[in-house]
Design a protein around this motif. Sequence first.
Motif, short mmCIF file in Angstrom:
data_model
loop_
_atom_site.label_atom_id
_atom_site.label_comp_id
_atom_site.label_asym_id
_atom_site.label_seq_id
_atom_site.Cartn_x
_atom_site.Cartn_y
_atom_site.Cartn_z
N ASP A 16 0.51 -1.42 0.01
CA ASP A 16 -0.14 -0.24 0.57
C ASP A 16 1.18 1.04 0.11
O ASP A 16 0.62 2.29 -0.77
N LYS A 17 1.87 1.32 1.00
CA LYS A 17 3.02 2.50 0.21
C LYS A 17 3.49 2.61 -0.67
O LYS A 17 3.90 3.77 -0.82
N ILE A 18 4.12 1.10 -0.27
CA ILE A 18 4.66 1.82 -2.35
C ILE A 18 3.54 2.11 -3.39
O ILE A 18 4.12 3.01 -4.12
N GLU A 19 2.03 2.15 -3.18
CA GLU A 19 1.12 2.20 -4.42
C GLU A 19 1.25 3.70 -3.85
O GLU A 19 0.84 4.74 -4.97
N GLN A 20 1.23 4.58 -2.61
CA GLN A 20 0.97 5.19 -2.63
C GLN A 20 2.27 6.52 -3.00
O GLN A 20 1.59 7.56 -3.84
N LEU A 21 3.15 5.62 -2.66
CA LEU A 21 4.49 7.37 -3.14
C LEU A 21 4.11 7.07 -4.63
O LEU A 21 4.81 8.07 -4.91
N GLU A 22 3.69 6.18 -5.53
CA GLU A 22 3.72 5.84 -6.69
C GLU A 22 2.99 7.11 -6.87
O GLU A 22 3.14 8.13 -8.05
N ALA A 23 1.44 7.06 -6.49
CA ALA A 23 0.70 8.36 -7.10
C ALA A 23 1.25 9.39 -6.38
O ALA A 23 1.09 10.52 -7.76
N GLN A 24 1.76 9.89 -5.84
CA GLN A 24 2.55 10.77 -5.24
C GLN A 24 3.54 11.39 -6.18
O GLN A 24 3.93 12.60 -6.74
N ILE A 25 4.67 10.61 -6.27
CA ILE A 25 5.35 10.78 -7.35
C ILE A 25 4.73 11.32 -8.71
O ILE A 25 5.39 12.03 -9.43
N GLN A 26 3.81 10.81 -9.39
CA GLN A 26 2.79 11.47 -9.83
C GLN A 26 2.63 12.98 -10.26
O GLN A 26 2.68 13.38 -10.81
N LYS A 27 2.36 12.76 -9.44
CA LYS A 27 1.72 14.22 -9.02
C LYS A 27 2.40 15.21 -8.67
O LYS A 27 2.37 16.08 -9.28
N MET A 28 3.93 14.73 -8.32
CA MET A 28 4.88 15.77 -8.20
C MET A 28 5.41 16.09 -9.40
O MET A 28 6.14 16.91 -9.88
N MET A 29 5.50 14.63 -10.39
CA MET A 29 6.53 14.83 -11.78
C MET A 29 4.79 15.96 -12.79
O MET A 29 5.89 16.77 -13.03
N ALA A 30 3.38 16.13 -11.87
CA ALA A 30 2.75 16.68 -12.97
C ALA A 30 3.03 18.17 -12.15
O ALA A 30 3.17 19.14 -13.13
N PHE A 31 3.21 18.14 -11.29
CA PHE A 31 3.60 20.24 -10.37
C PHE A 31 4.68 20.18 -11.30
O PHE A 31 4.44 21.71 -11.23
N LYS A 32 5.98 19.90 -11.46
CA LYS A 32 7.56 20.06 -11.78
C LYS A 32 7.35 20.28 -12.94
O LYS A 32 7.88 21.33 -13.39
N SER A 33 6.62 19.68 -13.90
CA SER A 33 6.14 19.94 -15.40
C SER A 33 4.63 21.32 -15.16
O SER A 33 5.94 22.14 -16.38
N GLU A 34 4.05 21.30 -13.99
CA GLU A 34 3.61 23.09 -14.69
C GLU A 34 4.48 24.31 -14.17
O GLU A 34 4.60 24.80 -14.94
N LEU A 35 4.72 24.01 -13.31
CA LEU A 35 6.27 24.63 -12.47
C LEU A 35 6.80 25.24 -14.24
O LEU A 35 7.58 26.95 -14.16
N GLU A 36 7.79 24.18 -14.68
CA GLU A 36 8.12 24.50 -15.85
C GLU A 36 8.11 25.20 -17.04
O GLU A 36 8.52 26.71 -17.19
N GLN A 37 6.71 24.82 -16.73
CA GLN A 37 5.93 25.67 -17.58
C GLN A 37 6.08 27.07 -17.28
O GLN A 37 6.01 28.06 -18.50
N TYR A 38 5.23 27.64 -15.96
CA TYR A 38 5.59 28.41 -15.28
C TYR A 38 6.97 29.15 -15.82
O TYR A 38 6.53 30.08 -16.10
#
Length: 138
Positions: free
Chosen positions: A91-113
């Motif tokens: 469960d912890k691994i799956e939660q981390l994977e979801a968090q990583i995906q969210k963080m990668m999307a956020f990073k991409s958004e920040l790079e666009q700004y």
Amino acid sequence: MVVATRLKIGEVSKQTSTSVGALRYYESLGLLESERGANGYRYYSQEAVQQVLFIKKVQALGFSLEDIHEVLTGHQQGDVPCEFVQSLLQDKIEQLEAQIQKMMAFKSELEQYRDSWSTAQLHPQPGDICPLIQSVSI
């Protein structure tokens, strides 16, 4: 006659490199047990040291105190909770994977700004703090 070793909270703290406050907190959550002496002091068994060290290891793996309570409860009921621990870890691994995906999307958004702001023509209005931030839609 064998006398069980009783440790004061300071001794457990020293042996486990855990603050006295944390030990009291663990006890308040039911993760650790002590007996009260006639003098009002908390006394712990030697097993408490092993239990605190276990708690610290499980926390280092990212388990919550609630998870740890469930694991310890299973152990106290005579179970070897390794299968349960494995499911918690998955469960912890799956939660981390979801968090990583969210963080990668956020990073991409920040790079666009960052990229769009590098070429932005600023026209501050009276009262603007930073026109770049004010251009962000939330």
